[in-house]
Design a protein around this motif. Structure first.
Motif, PDB file in Angstrom:
ATOM      1  N   ARG A   1       0.856  -1.187   0.000  1.00  0.00           N
ATOM      2  CA  ARG A   1       0.000   0.000   0.000  1.00  0.00           C
ATOM      3  C   ARG A   1       0.895   1.242   0.000  1.00  0.00           C
ATOM      4  N   ASP A   2       0.362   2.341  -0.551  1.00  0.00           N
ATOM      5  CA  ASP A   2       1.075   3.616  -0.491  1.00  0.00           C
ATOM      6  C   ASP A   2       1.232   4.055   0.969  1.00  0.00           C
ATOM      7  N   GLY A   3       2.275   4.813   1.246  1.00  0.00           N
ATOM      8  CA  GLY A   3       2.432   5.346   2.592  1.00  0.00           C
ATOM      9  C   GLY A   3       3.755   6.049   2.781  1.00  0.00           C
TER      10      GLY A   3
ATOM     11  N   GLY B   1      10.940   8.701   6.373  1.00  0.00           N
ATOM     12  CA  GLY B   1      10.562   9.950   5.731  1.00  0.00           C
ATOM     13  C   GLY B   1      10.250   9.818   4.258  1.00  0.00           C
ATOM     14  N   GLU B   2      10.568   8.671   3.670  1.00  0.00           N
ATOM     15  CA  GLU B   2      10.348   8.463   2.239  1.00  0.00           C
ATOM     16  C   GLU B   2       8.905   8.076   1.961  1.00  0.00           C
ATOM     17  N   MET B   3       8.295   8.718   0.975  1.00  0.00           N
ATOM     18  CA  MET B   3       6.971   8.315   0.503  1.00  0.00           C
ATOM     19  C   MET B   3       7.145   7.157  -0.468  1.00  0.00           C
ATOM     20  N   ILE B   4       6.363   6.100  -0.259  1.00  0.00           N
ATOM     21  CA  ILE B   4       6.458   4.934  -1.135  1.00  0.00           C
ATOM     22  C   ILE B   4       5.114   4.683  -1.808  1.00  0.00           C
ATOM     23  N   GLU B   5       5.165   4.024  -2.940  1.00  0.00           N
ATOM     24  CA  GLU B   5       3.964   3.714  -3.697  1.00  0.00           C
ATOM     25  C   GLU B   5       3.670   2.224  -3.631  1.00  0.00           C
ATOM     26  N   LYS B   6       2.401   1.906  -3.703  1.00  0.00           N
ATOM     27  CA  LYS B   6       1.974   0.509  -3.772  1.00  0.00           C
ATOM     28  C   LYS B   6       2.666  -0.173  -4.940  1.00  0.00           C
TER      29      LYS B   6
ATOM     30  N   VAL C   1       5.538   1.396   7.996  1.00  0.00           N
ATOM     31  CA  VAL C   1       4.954   2.342   7.041  1.00  0.00           C
ATOM     32  C   VAL C   1       3.633   2.877   7.597  1.00  0.00           C
ATOM     33  N   TYR C   2       3.431   4.186   7.469  1.00  0.00           N
ATOM     34  CA  TYR C   2       2.208   4.860   7.910  1.00  0.00           C
ATOM     35  C   TYR C   2       1.318   5.126   6.704  1.00  0.00           C
TER      36      TYR C   2
END
Length: 270
Positions: free
Chosen positions: A155-157, A207-212, A184-185
């Protein structure tokens, strides 16, 4: 004012993040004191503050749970106002805090998670919800994977914490302190933890935004583990524990959504 008795603020972190990333403090003003919080974490933090005061009135009462937004400096908590300037003051408080919103009850129950491995792969769920080995009263999933298997975001987060320094493995519960993981939040206030990654096996950082569907690390056999696998949970954080949540996944070609079951294999072709 006459005599002022100040207690040193007692900070109790129930989570795994460093104390220097979160603090509660006060500043004096002409009417008394203002209480603030600094949150250097990459997700909200809940703080429960217990005032022990004399000759001061609190704008929020004696005990209060407050959500402090991520990456916030000087977040206002409360005013403590002097009642009688001719008398001595006593200012003390203790706090406990943890990631997330402690009071949250709602979340996206119908979210369809991606399987946490690459397209074209198939893996077995060796232990499912309320499993007999280590998932007692817990909505957790174990995917049997060889060490070094690529892990993909379900999931994104935003990445909150990464622990990848350990290399110790044993089958006793005490070894949980050696777990490597990626925390992951999610946008609905839930968290996901990808656990037992190999030493140095994270491809993301706090701090990194990740994608699904993004490659985030490599599986391992580190910490409390009986064999190479990926332990996956989604949860709401509470002060002293986690409320794990049941999840649904896209399986096969991605058109079917299901709750995964123990001892079954699942493939991913999306």
């Amino acid at each position: 004012m006459n005599k002022v008795i100040i207690w040193i603020c007692s900070l109790l972190s129930i989570s795994t993040f460093a104390q220097e990333n979160f603090k509660v403090y006060y500043e004096e003003n002409e009417n008394g004191y203002k209480i603030y919080a600094n949150n250097g974490e990459f997700c909200p933090v809940s703080v429960e503050i217990d005032f022990k005061i004399e000759n001061l009135s609190s704008s929020i009462g004696d005990i209060k749970i407050i959500e402090v937004p991520a990456q916030t400096t000087k977040f206002y908590i409360a005013d403590l106002t002097v009642i009688d300037r001719r008398k001595a003051l006593r200012l003390g408080f203790s706090v406990r805090y943890n990631h997330g919103n402690h009071l949250q009850t709602s979340f996206d129950k119908d979210y369809a998670y991606h399987l946490p491995f690459k397209k074209g792969a198939e893996y077995m769920v060796t232990q499912g919800y309320n499993g007999t080995v280590s998932h007692h009263n817990e909505y957790a999933l174990d995917f049997k994977m060889p060490i070094g298997t690529a892990i993909y975001a379900a999931r994104d987060g935003k990445v909150v914490l990464v622990e990848q320094s350990f290399n110790k493995t044993c089958t006793e519960q005490d070894c949980a302190k050696f777990n490597n993981y990626i925390l992951v939040y999610h946008s609905d206030g839930t968290f996901a933890e990808y656990t037992h990654i190999k030493k140095g096996g994270a491809k993301v950082q706090p701090g990194e935004m990740i994608e699904k569907g993004q490659h985030i690390g490599y599986s391992g056999n580190v910490g409390w583990s009986t064999g190479p696998h990926l332990h996956f949970i989604v949860f709401l954080q509470r002060f002293r524990d986690r409320e794990t949540l049941p999840t649904k996944f896209l399986v096969g070609n991605g058109k079917q959504i299901t709750q995964l079951e123990e001892k079954k294999k699942y493939s991913k072709s999306y």
